[in-house]
Design a protein around this motif. Structure first.
Motif, mmCIF file in Angstrom:
data_model
loop_
_atom_site.group_PDB
_atom_site.id
_atom_site.type_symbol
_atom_site.label_atom_id
_atom_site.label_comp_id
_atom_site.label_asym_id
_atom_site.label_seq_id
_atom_site.Cartn_x
_atom_site.Cartn_y
_atom_site.Cartn_z
ATOM 1 N N PRO A 136 0.803 -1.233 0.000
ATOM 2 C CA PRO A 136 0.000 0.000 0.000
ATOM 3 C C PRO A 136 0.830 1.275 0.000
ATOM 4 O O PRO A 136 0.405 2.285 -0.569
ATOM 5 C CB PRO A 136 -0.833 -0.114 1.292
ATOM 6 C CG PRO A 136 -0.856 -1.572 1.604
ATOM 7 C CD PRO A 136 0.457 -2.128 1.132
ATOM 8 N N ASP A 137 1.980 1.256 0.635
ATOM 9 C CA ASP A 137 2.809 2.465 0.667
ATOM 10 C C ASP A 137 3.296 2.832 -0.734
ATOM 11 O O ASP A 137 3.408 4.012 -1.076
ATOM 12 C CB ASP A 137 4.000 2.275 1.601
ATOM 13 C CG ASP A 137 3.607 2.341 3.071
ATOM 14 O OD1 ASP A 137 2.424 2.629 3.346
ATOM 15 O OD2 ASP A 137 4.473 2.099 3.926
ATOM 16 N N LEU A 138 3.599 1.816 -1.549
ATOM 17 C CA LEU A 138 4.003 2.095 -2.925
ATOM 18 C C LEU A 138 2.843 2.687 -3.725
ATOM 19 O O LEU A 138 3.042 3.570 -4.564
ATOM 20 C CB LEU A 138 4.516 0.822 -3.597
ATOM 21 C CG LEU A 138 5.928 0.365 -3.207
ATOM 22 C CD1 LEU A 138 6.270 -0.944 -3.899
ATOM 23 C CD2 LEU A 138 6.949 1.433 -3.560
ATOM 24 N N LEU A 139 1.649 2.183 -3.485
ATOM 25 C CA LEU A 139 0.476 2.754 -4.154
ATOM 26 C C LEU A 139 0.309 4.215 -3.757
ATOM 27 O O LEU A 139 0.070 5.079 -4.615
ATOM 28 C CB LEU A 139 -0.770 1.954 -3.782
ATOM 29 C CG LEU A 139 -2.096 2.503 -4.339
ATOM 30 C CD1 LEU A 139 -2.096 2.462 -5.861
ATOM 31 C CD2 LEU A 139 -3.278 1.723 -3.770
ATOM 32 N N GLU A 140 0.453 4.521 -2.477
ATOM 33 C CA GLU A 140 0.328 5.902 -2.008
ATOM 34 C C GLU A 140 1.427 6.781 -2.598
ATOM 35 O O GLU A 140 1.184 7.945 -2.940
ATOM 36 C CB GLU A 140 0.365 5.943 -0.480
ATOM 37 C CG GLU A 140 0.076 7.296 0.129
ATOM 38 C CD GLU A 140 -1.325 7.798 -0.160
ATOM 39 O OE1 GLU A 140 -1.506 9.028 -0.213
ATOM 40 O OE2 GLU A 140 -2.238 6.965 -0.354
ATOM 41 N N GLN A 141 2.617 6.231 -2.742
ATOM 42 C CA GLN A 141 3.705 6.994 -3.359
ATOM 43 C C GLN A 141 3.384 7.316 -4.809
ATOM 44 O O GLN A 141 3.634 8.421 -5.289
ATOM 45 C CB GLN A 141 5.010 6.210 -3.272
ATOM 46 C CG GLN A 141 5.663 6.228 -1.905
ATOM 47 C CD GLN A 141 6.958 5.447 -1.879
ATOM 48 O OE1 GLN A 141 7.482 5.059 -2.918
ATOM 49 N NE2 GLN A 141 7.474 5.195 -0.689
ATOM 50 N N LEU A 151 -1.779 -2.647 7.737
ATOM 51 C CA LEU A 151 -2.623 -3.661 7.114
ATOM 52 C C LEU A 151 -1.796 -4.665 6.322
ATOM 53 O O LEU A 151 -2.092 -5.862 6.303
ATOM 54 C CB LEU A 151 -3.659 -2.998 6.204
ATOM 55 C CG LEU A 151 -4.728 -2.155 6.917
ATOM 56 C CD1 LEU A 151 -5.549 -1.364 5.923
ATOM 57 C CD2 LEU A 151 -5.633 -3.049 7.760
ATOM 58 N N TYR A 152 -0.744 -4.168 5.678
ATOM 59 C CA TYR A 152 0.105 -5.076 4.900
ATOM 60 C C TYR A 152 0.806 -6.069 5.823
ATOM 61 O O TYR A 152 0.917 -7.258 5.504
ATOM 62 C CB TYR A 152 1.140 -4.265 4.112
ATOM 63 C CG TYR A 152 2.041 -5.127 3.248
ATOM 64 C CD1 TYR A 152 1.584 -5.658 2.047
ATOM 65 C CD2 TYR A 152 3.350 -5.401 3.636
ATOM 66 C CE1 TYR A 152 2.397 -6.443 1.251
ATOM 67 C CE2 TYR A 152 4.175 -6.190 2.851
ATOM 68 C CZ TYR A 152 3.693 -6.704 1.662
ATOM 69 O OH TYR A 152 4.510 -7.493 0.878
ATOM 70 N N GLU A 153 1.286 -5.592 6.971
ATOM 71 C CA GLU A 153 1.938 -6.497 7.913
ATOM 72 C C GLU A 153 0.980 -7.602 8.356
ATOM 73 O O GLU A 153 1.375 -8.759 8.535
ATOM 74 C CB GLU A 153 2.435 -5.715 9.137
ATOM 75 C CG GLU A 153 3.616 -4.810 8.858
ATOM 76 C CD GLU A 153 4.076 -4.067 10.101
ATOM 77 O OE1 GLU A 153 3.592 -4.427 11.202
ATOM 78 O OE2 GLU A 153 4.893 -3.143 9.985
ATOM 79 N N GLN A 154 -0.279 -7.266 8.480
ATOM 80 C CA GLN A 154 -1.268 -8.242 8.969
ATOM 81 C C GLN A 154 -1.690 -9.238 7.882
ATOM 82 O O GLN A 154 -1.899 -10.423 8.161
ATOM 83 C CB GLN A 154 -2.492 -7.493 9.498
ATOM 84 C CG GLN A 154 -3.543 -8.407 10.127
ATOM 85 C CD GLN A 154 -4.610 -7.608 10.835
ATOM 86 O OE1 GLN A 154 -4.465 -6.407 11.036
ATOM 87 N NE2 GLN A 154 -5.689 -8.273 11.224
ATOM 88 N N VAL A 198 -1.486 -13.718 3.192
ATOM 89 C CA VAL A 198 -2.726 -14.031 2.469
ATOM 90 C C VAL A 198 -2.705 -13.412 1.079
ATOM 91 O O VAL A 198 -3.064 -14.060 0.084
ATOM 92 C CB VAL A 198 -3.946 -13.525 3.268
ATOM 93 C CG1 VAL A 198 -5.245 -13.794 2.496
ATOM 94 C CG2 VAL A 198 -3.989 -14.175 4.641
ATOM 95 N N ILE A 199 -2.270 -12.156 0.986
ATOM 96 C CA ILE A 199 -2.205 -11.463 -0.305
ATOM 97 C C ILE A 199 -1.267 -12.202 -1.257
ATOM 98 O O ILE A 199 -1.596 -12.439 -2.439
ATOM 99 C CB ILE A 199 -1.738 -10.006 -0.111
ATOM 100 C CG1 ILE A 199 -2.843 -9.181 0.557
ATOM 101 C CG2 ILE A 199 -1.339 -9.376 -1.436
ATOM 102 C CD1 ILE A 199 -4.047 -8.961 -0.314
#
Length: 892
Positions: A509-514, A563-566, A570-571
């Protein structure tokens, strides 16, 4: 220094200067036999013989307050001059020991400062009138620049946003700032840090600076610092450290501006070497990534203990929990942050004050709000602005297109072509994971549809990336599409574009936000359109559903990393099995439901934990009026362009304006001196901030820029324009009536960290005398006289100088007293202003310390130290002759 030929009598031991060969240095009279005098020049080891009655020699003489050099190399400041048997004897103060010395002229060093105005006048050396005027203009601009509170804040290639200016101004001028910059994503912590660095460098508060960043951001920081702030940092990774160590010196001592990746802290030898350098400032980015339990955190702690001034940066200060946040605050002030439980209780008390602060803010009661925030706020330690508080962000609009099954690349490519055709007049940024995909798309678009796109990926050089960005940015000749690999989401902002194509989706998600953050920045004026092609049975289908569940497309996603850590495992499993029989659709539904639930809980916790008091403290708009006014007064791009255009014209640089926004700078064969940063092939420059913001390849010039600083330094410290002869054409005055206009440079020498120039900048005092030595300074204004002066050719100027040089020395000696009077008046005003300002700051901090424990005792001591140091410096000003102009009346 001055010189004067008093007679044709020469006495052995006297020091004389050759009018025709100034490079010979000071000569010593060795003998006079009849009509011939012999002078020995130690610099060249040559004897010269001259006819006594016509010797091209000028007597060398230092004046009180000038600096001389002994033959043994040490220097002294002249306090008085006497004459014994025709030889000069100087009484003075030795500069290195501060002791009294007596120096006969025969003991003077042979080297002489040939750029001194009277030395040049005696040798018949003059500059053109326009060069003299340019020198005076440089003095004026330098004084105005040095004293401005906007120094270091105008030179960045950024929009000057109020909340960033507030943070930078609050932090940069502290003696030893130790703060956490914690603005939310997109509010510009890097810019705030850059502004602080630049102001502290330009005001003398910091010279050696160390920046520590995550390895993945090292390149981005280097680019941002160079492109936005003209700060050329050196990257010291392990390879560079090994190279530096081979020289046998301290590894990090070879550079003033050093950037290291965080991984270097893990190396026992290199991390220890960091402690061998006396750094003035430490900047550490993404500090939340360093966990308190890691050995790397202990290395960072050692650095914060070793370095007085520290900036820690994080957009998520409490992401790893309040205890980790407390540990980072301990890095800044271990004496203040001692007990974690007491810290929690204190935070709760601050939150209780938030409703009162909100009410005062809503009522516009600035004075009461300031008193409350200063008394109880934590703004001296931590600055955290939020998007909600600042405002000005665009709306994100998601355009998801579910495509048919088939070859994923081909299906998405056909969709891309149709999208570009539908919006022919729009600029699109397309970001995908790899440079290989960038090149594939580039070739397919060019060959199959004749669509030209700029490419931007990690295998290009910085110059090639600049050209690609410029090609895309150009509104006239640019292309509609920029193809970027993942690096396109780092280090560059494309705020002039509103369409972002997410050709594939990153797994974090951080890459998406970037990626989105390249367009969704503060200052973006229009809505952001996110275009996402979704092909069934591909990893993007899973990732798109997951990101939608956490609402990552339509709003900033500060909780994505948690959320990614959690859900990472699964992803990964779902993405790997999406097109196989093992794929479980029910597992996708479970993931979506769990993500929505967890995202809501995390956001609620973040909102509940928001320290509104801290938010209000991080940006107080009513404090910015004086600063914004100072910025407007200092910028003056039209005035800067005029000054630099004249400088380039006089120094052999060709400046050709391409249009109203930018021009082209190119050195010519007539270049007077080498100019750092101007390549032989030239470069594009602009004085327009708005133009520079969308043209990264164009150099943006302000008064803070090294080019401008270099110009002012050359014109105020070197020989250029220090002597001139001008013609006055006034029929009311007798022919041959002359005047001498003298400019004295006044400085106060003090340690750079005291920033003495903020109270007493470089001064230039003017004294105008007539041929009788009468002071006309107050009677004839400089600008009135300037309009009446005309150019004199070199040959005529030399004859005039030779005729008047004997009188010039007498007039210069007489001008010292009125110049000293002007200096004393300026010093008294500066001292009073300094005392008033520092006493006000001192009283405020002492009163605050009684109520607010975040005011450190060292801050109070620092003000007291600066006050004492400046008073001592003001007691020993340095006044020197800087320029001289002879004005002679020759009516037509």
């Amino acid at each position: 220094m001055v010189a004067r030929t008093t007679s044709t009598q020469f006495i052995p031991g006297q020091r004389w200067l050759s009018e025709t060969e100034m490079e010979q240095g000071l000569g010593i009279v060795t003998e006079q036999q009849g009509r011939i005098v012999t002078v020995f020049f130690p610099v060249t080891g040559e004897d010269r013989h001259y006819a006594c009655h016509d010797a091209p020699l000028a007597r060398f003489r230092l004046l009180p307050d000038e600096q001389g050099q002994h033959g043994d190399g040490w220097t002294f400041r002249v306090t008085s001059v006497s004459e014994q048997a025709g030889l000069l004897v100087y009484q003075g103060i030795r500069t290195d020991t501060n002791t009294s010395v007596t120096v006969p002229e025969v003991q003077l060093a042979a080297q002489v400062a040939t750029h001194h105005p009277l030395t040049r006048i005696l040798a018949g050396k003059t500059d053109r009138l326009d060069m003299f005027r340019l020198r005076q203009m440089a003095h004026h601009h330098l004084q105005r620049w040095q004293q401005s509170p906007a120094v270091g804040l105008i030179g960045a290639r950024v929009d000057l946003l109020e909340h960033q200016l507030y943070v930078a101004s609050q932090v940069a001028d502290r003696h030893h700032p130790r703060v956490l910059l914690a603005d939310e994503v997109g509010l510009g912590k890097t810019i705030e840090a850059g502004l602080i660095i630049q102001r502290r460098r330009l005001t003398g508060r910091a010279e050696r600076i160390l920046i520590c960043v995550p390895d993945s951001l090292a390149h981005q920081w280097l680019v941002e610092l160079l492109r936005r702030f003209n700060l050329n940092f050196s990257l010291f990774d392990q390879e560079r450290c090994e190279q530096a160590a081979s020289s046998g010196e301290v590894v990090f001592a070879s550079e003033q501006l050093v950037l290291i990746p965080q991984s270097l802290l893990d190396h026992p030898f290199w991390s220890a070497e960091l402690l061998e350098v006396d750094w003035d400032l430490l900047v550490a980015d993404e500090v939340h990534q360093i966990k308190p339990a890691e050995p790397r955190f202990q290395k960072l702690q050692q650095l914060t203990q070793h370095i007085d001034s520290v900036l820690l940066l994080t957009a998520t200060p409490e992401q790893a929990g309040l205890e980790a946040h407390f540990a980072r605050l301990q890095l800044l002030d271990p004496d203040r942050f001692v007990d974690y439980e007491a810290f929690l209780a204190e935070q709760e008390r601050y939150r209780d004050l938030a409703p009162q602060a909100e009410a005062l803010a809503a009522a516009g009661d600035d004075a009461a709000l300031d008193d409350l925030l200063d008394s109880y706020g934590t703004g001296r330690v931590m600055f955290r602005n939020s998007r909600r508080h600042i405002g000005g962000f665009p709306v994100r609009q998601l355009h998801a297109e579910r495509l048919s099954s088939g070859d994923a690349l081909q299906v998405r490519f056909l969709w891309l072509v149709e999208l570009l055709k539908k919006h022919k007049q729009q600029k699109f940024v397309l970001i995908c994971r790899t440079p290989e995909m960038v090149l594939t798309l580039h070739e397919m678009l060019r060959v199959q549809h004749g669509i030209h796109a700029a490419v931007f990926h990690e295998h290009l050089t910085l110059v090639e990336r600049d050209r690609a960005a410029a090609y895309f940015a150009s509104p006239e000749d640019g292309c509609p599409l920029l193809l970027c690999s993942e690096i396109g989401s780092e280090g560059r902002n494309f705020q002039f574009a509103q369409h972002l194509i997410l050709f594939d989706l990153p797994t974090h998600p951080d890459l998406l936000e970037q990626r989105i953050g390249r367009l969704d920045r503060i200052g973006q004026q229009q809505a952001i359109h996110l275009h996402v092609p979704i092909v069934p049975n591909t990893p993007e289908e899973i990732l798109f559903a997951w990101y939608q569940a956490m609402d990552a497309f339509t709003q900033p996603n500060a909780i994505g990393s948690l959320l990614y850590e959690q859900f990472e495992q699964v992803i990964q499993q779902l993405c790997q099995t999406v097109a196989t029989p093992e794929f479980d659709q029910a597992q996708v539904e479970q993931l979506i439901q769990a993500t929505q639930t967890q995202a809501a809980a995390l956001r609620a916790a973040a909102d509940a934990g928001r320290d509104r008091l801290q938010e209000l403290n991080a940006y107080r708009p009513h404090h910015l009026q004086a600063l914004t006014q100072a910025i407007d007064e200092l910028q003056r791009p039209a005035e800067l362009e005029q000054f630099m255009t004249e400088f380039w014209e006089r120094f052999g640089v060709d400046y050709e304006r391409a249009d109203e926004h930018y021009g082209w700078l190119r050195p010519t064969e007539y270049l007077r001196v080498p100019l750092a940063g101007v390549p032989d092939e030239g470069l594009a420059i602009t004085f327009s901030r708005s133009y520079a913001l969308i043209h990264d390849d164009v150099t943006f010039l302000t008064w803070d820029h090294p080019f401008v600083q270099q110009a002012m330094e050359l014109l105020t410290n070197d020989v250029f324009g220090c002597t001139a002869v001008a013609k006055l054409q006034n029929k009311a005055l007798a022919v041959g009536v002359w005047f001498i206009e003298l400019h004295f440079s006044s400085r106060v020498l003090a340690p750079r960290q005291l920033a003495v120039q903020e109270f007493y900048p470089h001064h230039n005092f003017r004294v105008l005398l007539d041929s009788k030595g009468r002071d006309l300074t107050d009677k004839v204004a400089a600008e009135v006289l300037e309009r009446q002066l005309h150019f004199v050719d070199k040959k005529q100027a030399k004859l005039i100088l030779k005729q008047l040089r004997s009188d010039c020395q007498q007039h210069i000696q007489g001008a010292l007293e009125p110049a000293e009077q002007q200096q004393q008046q300026a010093l008294a005003q500066a001292s009073a202003a300094m005392q008033q300002q520092l006493e006000r700051e001192l009283t405020r901090l002492q009163q605050l310390q009684q109520r607010n424990p975040y005011v450190r005792p060292s801050e109070i001591l620092a003000i007291q130290h600066r006050q004492a140091g400046l008073l001592e410096a003001f007691a020993q000003p340095l006044l020197q002759l800087d320029a001289a102009r002879i004005i002679i009346n020759i009516p037509e």
